[in-house]
Design a protein around this motif. Structure first.
Motif, PDB file in Angstrom:
ATOM      1  N   PRO A 142      36.661  47.229  44.790  1.00  0.00           N
ATOM      2  CA  PRO A 142      38.396  47.142  44.722  1.00  0.00           C
ATOM      3  C   PRO A 142      38.042  46.602  46.304  1.00  0.00           C
ATOM      4  O   PRO A 142      37.489  46.081  46.665  1.00  0.00           O
ATOM      5  CB  PRO A 142      38.332  48.381  45.619  1.00  0.00           C
ATOM      6  CG  PRO A 142      36.867  49.581  44.837  1.00  0.00           C
ATOM      7  CD  PRO A 142      36.328  48.337  44.184  1.00  0.00           C
ATOM      8  N   SER A 143      39.241  45.667  46.741  1.00  0.00           N
ATOM      9  CA  SER A 143      39.781  45.352  47.236  1.00  0.00           C
ATOM     10  C   SER A 143      40.623  44.708  48.150  1.00  0.00           C
ATOM     11  O   SER A 143      41.367  45.946  48.157  1.00  0.00           O
ATOM     12  CB  SER A 143      39.252  43.324  47.500  1.00  0.00           C
ATOM     13  OG  SER A 143      39.658  42.617  48.456  1.00  0.00           O
TER      14      SER A 143
ATOM     15  N   VAL B  86      55.849  38.982  44.616  1.00  0.00           N
ATOM     16  CA  VAL B  86      54.605  39.560  45.137  1.00  0.00           C
ATOM     17  C   VAL B  86      53.858  38.863  43.936  1.00  0.00           C
ATOM     18  O   VAL B  86      54.347  40.000  42.444  1.00  0.00           O
ATOM     19  CB  VAL B  86      54.588  40.840  45.187  1.00  0.00           C
ATOM     20  CG1 VAL B  86      53.485  41.066  46.191  1.00  0.00           C
ATOM     21  CG2 VAL B  86      55.985  41.008  46.391  1.00  0.00           C
ATOM     22  N   VAL B  87      52.870  38.603  44.046  1.00  0.00           N
ATOM     23  CA  VAL B  87      51.564  38.296  42.994  1.00  0.00           C
ATOM     24  C   VAL B  87      50.133  38.640  43.668  1.00  0.00           C
ATOM     25  O   VAL B  87      49.596  38.643  44.527  1.00  0.00           O
ATOM     26  CB  VAL B  87      51.099  37.416  43.026  1.00  0.00           C
ATOM     27  CG1 VAL B  87      50.365  36.047  42.014  1.00  0.00           C
ATOM     28  CG2 VAL B  87      53.019  35.998  42.126  1.00  0.00           C
ATOM     29  N   GLY B  88      49.488  39.535  42.377  1.00  0.00           N
ATOM     30  CA  GLY B  88      48.557  40.034  42.518  1.00  0.00           C
ATOM     31  C   GLY B  88      47.245  39.503  41.090  1.00  0.00           C
ATOM     32  O   GLY B  88      47.850  38.567  40.250  1.00  0.00           O
ATOM     33  N   SER B  89      46.728  39.847  40.980  1.00  0.00           N
ATOM     34  CA  SER B  89      45.223  39.740  40.578  1.00  0.00           C
ATOM     35  C   SER B  89      45.633  39.963  39.299  1.00  0.00           C
ATOM     36  O   SER B  89      46.478  42.340  38.937  1.00  0.00           O
ATOM     37  CB  SER B  89      43.958  39.791  40.700  1.00  0.00           C
ATOM     38  OG  SER B  89      43.493  41.244  41.130  1.00  0.00           O
TER      39      SER B  89
ATOM     40  N   GLN C 275      44.051  42.377  37.548  1.00  0.00           N
ATOM     41  CA  GLN C 275      43.423  43.392  37.660  1.00  0.00           C
ATOM     42  C   GLN C 275      44.122  44.406  38.811  1.00  0.00           C
ATOM     43  O   GLN C 275      43.890  46.025  38.798  1.00  0.00           O
ATOM     44  CB  GLN C 275      41.792  44.312  38.504  1.00  0.00           C
ATOM     45  CG  GLN C 275      40.574  43.640  37.212  1.00  0.00           C
ATOM     46  CD  GLN C 275      41.308  41.766  37.272  1.00  0.00           C
ATOM     47  OE1 GLN C 275      41.379  41.238  38.224  1.00  0.00           O
ATOM     48  NE2 GLN C 275      40.758  41.101  35.710  1.00  0.00           N
ATOM     49  N   GLU C 276      45.204  44.217  39.716  1.00  0.00           N
ATOM     50  CA  GLU C 276      45.748  44.919  40.432  1.00  0.00           C
ATOM     51  C   GLU C 276      46.647  46.022  39.562  1.00  0.00           C
ATOM     52  O   GLU C 276      47.400  45.916  39.339  1.00  0.00           O
ATOM     53  CB  GLU C 276      46.212  43.845  41.798  1.00  0.00           C
ATOM     54  CG  GLU C 276      46.909  44.223  43.310  1.00  0.00           C
ATOM     55  CD  GLU C 276      45.844  44.264  43.465  1.00  0.00           C
ATOM     56  OE1 GLU C 276      45.561  45.737  44.105  1.00  0.00           O
ATOM     57  OE2 GLU C 276      44.597  44.008  43.964  1.00  0.00           O
ATOM     58  N   ASN C 277      46.394  46.562  41.091  1.00  0.00           N
ATOM     59  CA  ASN C 277      47.353  48.485  40.858  1.00  0.00           C
ATOM     60  C   ASN C 277      49.064  47.695  40.579  1.00  0.00           C
ATOM     61  O   ASN C 277      49.159  47.860  42.276  1.00  0.00           O
ATOM     62  CB  ASN C 277      47.077  49.330  41.270  1.00  0.00           C
ATOM     63  CG  ASN C 277      48.103  50.525  42.188  1.00  0.00           C
ATOM     64  OD1 ASN C 277      48.890  50.399  41.193  1.00  0.00           O
ATOM     65  ND2 ASN C 277      47.378  51.824  42.318  1.00  0.00           N
TER      66      ASN C 277
ATOM     67  N   MET D  80      51.100  49.219  44.186  1.00  0.00           N
ATOM     68  CA  MET D  80      50.354  48.535  45.540  1.00  0.00           C
ATOM     69  C   MET D  80      52.001  47.057  45.062  1.00  0.00           C
ATOM     70  O   MET D  80      52.758  47.451  46.555  1.00  0.00           O
ATOM     71  CB  MET D  80      49.563  48.273  45.897  1.00  0.00           C
ATOM     72  CG  MET D  80      48.701  49.611  45.395  1.00  0.00           C
ATOM     73  SD  MET D  80      48.163  50.420  47.207  1.00  0.00           S
ATOM     74  CE  MET D  80      47.492  49.112  48.621  1.00  0.00           C
ATOM     75  N   LEU D  81      51.463  46.526  44.889  1.00  0.00           N
ATOM     76  CA  LEU D  81      52.306  44.970  44.386  1.00  0.00           C
ATOM     77  C   LEU D  81      54.096  45.914  44.406  1.00  0.00           C
ATOM     78  O   LEU D  81      54.400  45.045  45.208  1.00  0.00           O
ATOM     79  CB  LEU D  81      52.110  44.239  43.618  1.00  0.00           C
ATOM     80  CG  LEU D  81      50.605  43.570  43.535  1.00  0.00           C
ATOM     81  CD1 LEU D  81      50.358  42.908  42.431  1.00  0.00           C
ATOM     82  CD2 LEU D  81      50.772  43.007  44.465  1.00  0.00           C
ATOM     83  N   MET D  82      54.427  46.608  44.158  1.00  0.00           N
ATOM     84  CA  MET D  82      56.250  46.953  43.646  1.00  0.00           C
ATOM     85  C   MET D  82      56.140  47.617  45.538  1.00  0.00           C
ATOM     86  O   MET D  82      57.367  47.220  46.078  1.00  0.00           O
ATOM     87  CB  MET D  82      56.276  48.098  42.544  1.00  0.00           C
ATOM     88  CG  MET D  82      57.655  48.459  42.989  1.00  0.00           C
ATOM     89  SD  MET D  82      58.537  46.579  41.920  1.00  0.00           S
ATOM     90  CE  MET D  82      57.767  46.511  40.443  1.00  0.00           C
ATOM     91  N   ALA D  83      55.338  48.211  45.904  1.00  0.00           N
ATOM     92  CA  ALA D  83      55.506  48.825  47.660  1.00  0.00           C
ATOM     93  C   ALA D  83      56.153  47.973  48.016  1.00  0.00           C
ATOM     94  O   ALA D  83      56.248  47.514  48.832  1.00  0.00           O
ATOM     95  CB  ALA D  83      53.687  50.053  47.474  1.00  0.00           C
ATOM     96  N   VAL D  84      55.096  46.366  47.857  1.00  0.00           N
ATOM     97  CA  VAL D  84      55.125  45.395  49.191  1.00  0.00           C
ATOM     98  C   VAL D  84      56.384  44.667  48.560  1.00  0.00           C
ATOM     99  O   VAL D  84      57.523  44.452  49.743  1.00  0.00           O
ATOM    100  CB  VAL D  84      53.348  44.218  49.093  1.00  0.00           C
ATOM    101  CG1 VAL D  84      54.202  43.261  50.015  1.00  0.00           C
ATOM    102  CG2 VAL D  84      52.332  45.000  49.311  1.00  0.00           C
ATOM    103  N   LEU D  85      57.225  44.447  47.151  1.00  0.00           N
ATOM    104  CA  LEU D  85      57.777  43.915  46.976  1.00  0.00           C
ATOM    105  C   LEU D  85      58.945  44.880  47.812  1.00  0.00           C
ATOM    106  O   LEU D  85      60.187  44.117  48.552  1.00  0.00           O
ATOM    107  CB  LEU D  85      57.819  43.833  45.476  1.00  0.00           C
ATOM    108  CG  LEU D  85      59.567  43.672  45.021  1.00  0.00           C
ATOM    109  CD1 LEU D  85      59.771  42.014  45.895  1.00  0.00           C
ATOM    110  CD2 LEU D  85      59.610  43.545  43.490  1.00  0.00           C
TER     111      LEU D  85
END
Length: 178
Positions: free
Chosen positions: A8-9, A80-83, A85-87, A90-95
């Protein structure tokens, strides 16, 4: 698979970008310097993402080992771009936070012209949500309050230019009379 990649990061977001309905970049911030180090590679990635998503009705896609969530509005596409393995949540919350914050800031007029006219505020919104790839805020109301607070620090935000000039004239007049 590399076990370090599954650790996790806090560095959740790899990139954020907004393009117009032709796929031309309006705003982009890349938080991982190793991801796409040159402008040419970034624009190529953005074009590939746009080509894959601009006609799709989905909200998520996977491309080049990246998880990408996206949303369109009138003549804009938000990404919004993540790795890999990213959830996605979480990315959708940012978007969603980005889109809702801009919607409030632009008074529900989220389109290319309005976005370009308010680009300084758009960058402030992005910077309040994400810092170096770390998600700082996901509540649009908090983001708008922070951005408005920073705008209020500007002395011209509450006074018209005429008021500032009048005040300066009076100060000069008083300094001459002394």
């Amino acid at each position: 698979m590399d076990s370090a990649a599954l650790e996790p990061s806090l560095y959740t977001v790899k990139a954020v970008f907004i393009v117009d309905n032709d796929g031309n970049r309006l705003l982009s911030k890349y938080y991982d310097p190793e991801l796409y180090p040159s402008m040419k590679e970034q624009k190529n990635f953005e074009k590939n993402v746009f080509n894959k998503t601009h006609k799709a009705d989905n909200e998520i896609t996977f491309l080049e080992g990246m998880t990408i969530v996206y949303k369109s509005s009138i003549d804009l596409f938000f990404y919004v771009v993540g790795s890999a393995q990213e959830n996605e949540l979480m990315l959708m919350a940012v978007l969603n936070c980005l889109f809702e914050s801009l919607s409030q800031m632009l008074r529900k007029n989220v389109e290319k012209r309005t976005l370009l006219d308010n680009m300084d505020g758009v960058f402030l919104v992005v910077d309040e949500i994400i810092d170096g790839g770390v998600i700082l805020e996901s509540d649009p109301q908090q983001v708008i309050e922070k951005v408005n607070y920073k705008a209020d620090d500007n002395p011209l935000s509450e006074q018209s230019v005429a008021q500032v000039l009048q005040s300066a004239k009076e100060q000069i007049k008083w300094s001459i009379l002394k």
